[in-house]
Design a protein around this motif. Structure first.
Motif, PDB file in Angstrom:
ATOM      1  N   LYS A  34      -2.324 -41.519  17.008  1.00  0.00           N
ATOM      2  CA  LYS A  34      -3.890 -41.682  17.136  1.00  0.00           C
ATOM      3  C   LYS A  34      -4.646 -40.740  17.242  1.00  0.00           C
ATOM      4  N   HIS A  35      -3.910 -40.617  18.777  1.00  0.00           N
ATOM      5  CA  HIS A  35      -4.594 -39.238  19.779  1.00  0.00           C
ATOM      6  C   HIS A  35      -5.494 -38.337  19.508  1.00  0.00           C
ATOM      7  N   ALA A  36      -5.243 -38.211  18.023  1.00  0.00           N
ATOM      8  CA  ALA A  36      -5.320 -36.197  17.318  1.00  0.00           C
ATOM      9  C   ALA A  36      -6.971 -36.577  16.815  1.00  0.00           C
ATOM     10  N   GLY A  37      -7.312 -35.689  16.561  1.00  0.00           N
ATOM     11  CA  GLY A  37      -7.827 -35.250  15.408  1.00  0.00           C
ATOM     12  C   GLY A  37      -7.974 -35.101  14.032  1.00  0.00           C
ATOM     13  N   LEU A  38      -8.776 -35.339  12.702  1.00  0.00           N
ATOM     14  CA  LEU A  38      -8.162 -35.234  11.367  1.00  0.00           C
ATOM     15  C   LEU A  38      -6.819 -34.544  11.576  1.00  0.00           C
ATOM     16  N   LEU A  39      -6.722 -33.230  11.518  1.00  0.00           N
ATOM     17  CA  LEU A  39      -6.236 -31.973  10.586  1.00  0.00           C
ATOM     18  C   LEU A  39      -5.621 -31.944  12.500  1.00  0.00           C
ATOM     19  N   PRO A  40      -4.731 -31.255  12.740  1.00  0.00           N
ATOM     20  CA  PRO A  40      -3.582 -31.238  10.652  1.00  0.00           C
ATOM     21  C   PRO A  40      -3.428 -32.640  10.763  1.00  0.00           C
ATOM     22  N   LEU A  41      -3.080 -33.051   9.265  1.00  0.00           N
ATOM     23  CA  LEU A  41      -2.996 -34.202   8.495  1.00  0.00           C
ATOM     24  C   LEU A  41      -2.182 -35.076   9.711  1.00  0.00           C
ATOM     25  N   VAL A 101     -12.272 -34.959  16.890  1.00  0.00           N
ATOM     26  CA  VAL A 101     -12.466 -36.766  17.696  1.00  0.00           C
ATOM     27  C   VAL A 101     -11.537 -37.556  18.238  1.00  0.00           C
ATOM     28  N   PRO A 102     -10.557 -37.506  18.628  1.00  0.00           N
ATOM     29  CA  PRO A 102      -9.829 -38.792  18.338  1.00  0.00           C
ATOM     30  C   PRO A 102      -9.593 -39.923  17.170  1.00  0.00           C
ATOM     31  N   LEU A 142      -8.977 -44.906  26.201  1.00  0.00           N
ATOM     32  CA  LEU A 142      -9.789 -45.011  27.813  1.00  0.00           C
ATOM     33  C   LEU A 142      -9.695 -43.410  28.107  1.00  0.00           C
ATOM     34  N   ARG A 143      -8.358 -43.180  28.170  1.00  0.00           N
ATOM     35  CA  ARG A 143      -8.301 -41.380  28.488  1.00  0.00           C
ATOM     36  C   ARG A 143      -9.349 -40.845  27.546  1.00  0.00           C
ATOM     37  N   ASP A 144      -9.221 -40.900  26.337  1.00  0.00           N
ATOM     38  CA  ASP A 144      -9.944 -40.459  25.522  1.00  0.00           C
ATOM     39  C   ASP A 144     -11.410 -40.876  25.516  1.00  0.00           C
ATOM     40  N   LEU A 145     -11.678 -41.054  25.574  1.00  0.00           N
ATOM     41  CA  LEU A 145     -13.515 -41.449  25.681  1.00  0.00           C
ATOM     42  C   LEU A 145     -13.915 -41.160  27.742  1.00  0.00           C
ATOM     43  N   LYS A 152     -14.564 -33.017  26.381  1.00  0.00           N
ATOM     44  CA  LYS A 152     -14.357 -31.903  24.817  1.00  0.00           C
ATOM     45  C   LYS A 152     -14.857 -32.564  23.929  1.00  0.00           C
ATOM     46  N   THR A 153     -16.030 -32.966  24.322  1.00  0.00           N
ATOM     47  CA  THR A 153     -16.865 -33.302  23.093  1.00  0.00           C
ATOM     48  C   THR A 153     -18.307 -33.465  23.441  1.00  0.00           C
TER      49      THR A 153
END
Ligand SMILES: Cc1cc2nc3c(=O)[nH]c(=O)nc-3n(C[C@H](O)[C@H](O)[C@H](O)COP(=O)(O)OP(=O)(O)OC[C@H]3O[C@@H](n4cnc5c(N)ncnc54)[C@H](O)[C@@H]3O)c2cc1C
Length: 505
Positions: free
Chosen positions: A496-503, A150-151, A156-159, A165-166
């Motif tokens: 900001k629009h990427a998941g937790l990893l990579p850091l 999850v980003p 809006l695009r992520d939502l 995606k999820t």
């Protein structure tokens, strides 16, 4: 009184629990001038050790997720942070196997840490439920995988992309664990054993979101359930070192007395000593309620935000007994963590709401690290989740609760009450002393207070941010480490629009 070395920093972090420490260290590593202020003489918050007269207890924490170098979901989140900070060598992670045991009325079920063996234990308990439990774990795996993807910031695009995606998180974001269990487990005994760790989320299956429980189980029985040799103080100390080795400053044993606000923007903080410290950003990693009631003048907090804070429900708290004993614990317990659950998870919770103990966990860290008690002795921590801060306030009687907790602990360790050799701060009488810690996870974790439904990191006061278990995405050590990564990335305005990893910091 202790003072900061300088009068100006880029960022001041209030609170040296695992959330604040992680965030401060990540920001220092990213080149920001960081000051972290912690009230207690030791860093760690709920993850501190309690050390006295040769006995070394874990104050609260029992076990953590994602401390492994490599697993089915990639690198463990906690391991990735420690490695990024260059302090992973300071810890001795120990994978707990067996993971935990459940003491039912007259029977003890031991749950291995490895996935196959864990599922086999359930298959032995109830062959007809074996396929359902296996299916549950594959749903848990998918939920954890999706959580990691999850980003950090949902535009809006992520939502709009979430259903693709999820899909599981999207479809089940409001589902309780009970709803999922109803479709997969028939035998009440299997359900009781599988949900014995409900206090780790702090709500019974009928009230907790399935996602936090599922992700927790996927990690514990996939990546491994980890303990730290020498206790979790080692984790806190490593993170504090992560702050200072990257040029940040840590002051222990002093409080932030006030957060400075002018025209809806932070100006810095005032320490207990009266020292004024300027900063463009202040991150509060302590109790969000205290932050807005005690550290900031009420008129500086917009009414709407105050009302939102008042609508949030805190999680359950914990009652703990820290005891030394000369019982031969190693011959009595198969696992470091034993959940004593004479009732179903729902009944346990209902009892605690009425002011009685519904279940206890008995943890014995000296089974992993015997050096933490005098020779021939063990340190035992008995804990129970209690809704002291919840709306349903019980009639509270500490003496009664202590008696009930000891009686329940005796089911795992018969004879414990008469073989207590030490009680921290207890004096010569060795009277068990009830310690109260909480709320365990900041806000409670029903579906409407989990992940993106939790209080956001950014506050209506410009430059004031929240980190730790009073904000997104969740409580627990994994939750506050994720929260620290989110806060650091949002504040640094990177990936900001990427998941937790990579850091990627
Ligand atoms: C009994 C118990 C058992 C638990 N077991 C587990 C477990 O097994 N696994 C797990 O993952 N999680 C567990 N948890 C939950 C987990 O410990 C917490 O969610 C997590 O540690 C919270 O970290 P934090 O940094 O957000 O806050 P905290 O640990 O609460 O740290 C906040 C810090 O801020 C400091 N502070 C506050 N105000 C100020 C101020 N004005 N100035 C300076 N300092 C200030 C406080 O002194 C404190 O040290 C448990 C919690 C409890 C209570």
């Amino acid at each position: 009184m202790k003072e900061a070395a300088r009068d100006r920093y880029d960022v001041v972090v209030i609170g040296g629990g695992i959330g604040g420490l992680t965030c401060a260290a990540l920001l220092a590593r990213a080149g920001r001038a960081v000051l972290l202020v912690e009230d207690h003489e030791r860093p760690g918050g709920f993850a501190r050790n309690l050390t006295e007269a040769g006995y070394d207890f874990d104050l609260g924490l029992h076990v953590v997720m994602s401390l492994g170098r490599e697993g089915p979901f990639g690198q463990g989140l906690l391991h990735a942070v420690l490695e990024h900070l260059g302090v992973e060598g300071q810890l001795e992670p120990v994978a707990l196997d067996p993971f935990y045991a459940v003491q039912l009325d007259d029977e003890r079920v031991v749950l291995p840490g490895a996935r196959e063996a864990h599922l086999d234990a359930f298959a032995k308990l109830s062959p007809s439920d074996a396929p359902g439990i296996a299916e549950l774990f594959s749903i848990y795996d998918q939920s954890y995988r999706e959580i990691l993807a999850v980003p950090i910031s949902l535009g809006l695009r992520d939502l709009l992309g979430m259903p693709i995606k999820t899909p599981l998180l999207f479809a089940k974001r409001k589902a309780t664990l009970a709803r999922l269990l109803d479709a997969h487990i028939r035998d009440p005994r299997v359900r009781r054993v599988h949900t014995a760790l409900w206090p780790y989320i702090g709500l019974p299956p009928s009230r907790m979101g399935f996602i936090p429980f599922g992700a927790m189980m996927a990690s514990y029985v996939g990546e491994g359930a980890y303990y730290c040799g020498a206790g979790f103080q080692a984790l806190a100390d490593a993170l504090a070192n992560g702050v200072t080795r990257h040029g940040g400053e840590v002051i222990l044993g002093t409080k932030v007395a006030k957060i400075g606000v002018r025209d809806r923007s932070v100006t810095g903080v005032m320490l207990e000593s009266g020292q004024q410290v300027e900063a463009s950003f202040v991150i509060s990693a302590g109790d969000a309620r205290e932050t807005f009631k005690q550290l900031i003048d009420a008129e500086a907090v917009p009414k709407r935000y105050r009302r939102r804070l008042e609508r949030q429900t805190p999680s359950m708290s914990a009652c703990l007994l820290h005891l030394g004993t000369d019982l031969d614990v190693a011959s009595m317990l198969a696992a470091q963590i034993t959940m004593v659950t004479p009732y179903s998870s729902e009944q346990s919770y209902a009892r605690s709401v009425q002011g009685s103990v519904g279940a206890v966990s008995v943890t014995v860290p000296t089974l992993t690290d015997p050096a933490r008690a005098p020779e021939g002795e063990h340190t035992v921590v008995v804990s129970a989740a209690v809704p002291i801060e919840c709306g349903e306030r019980p009639a509270w009687d500490a003496r009664k609760v202590t008696g009930e907790m000891l009686a329940m602990a005796e089911k795992a360790l018969p004879g414990l009450s008469s073989r207590i050799t030490f009680v921290p701060g207890g004096g010569p009488a060795k009277e068990p002393r009830l310690r109260y810690l909480g709320p365990i996870y900041g806000w409670a974790l029903p579906p409407n207070q989990a992940a993106a439904y939790r209080l956001p990191h950014e506050t209506p006061i410009h430059g004031l941010w929240l980190c730790g278990h009073w904000t997104q995405p969740a409580g627990g050590i994994w939750g506050v480490v994720a929260s620290a990564i989110q806060t650091a990335r949002l504040l640094l305005d990177c990936n900001k629009h990427a998941g937790l990893l990579p850091l990627a910091l």
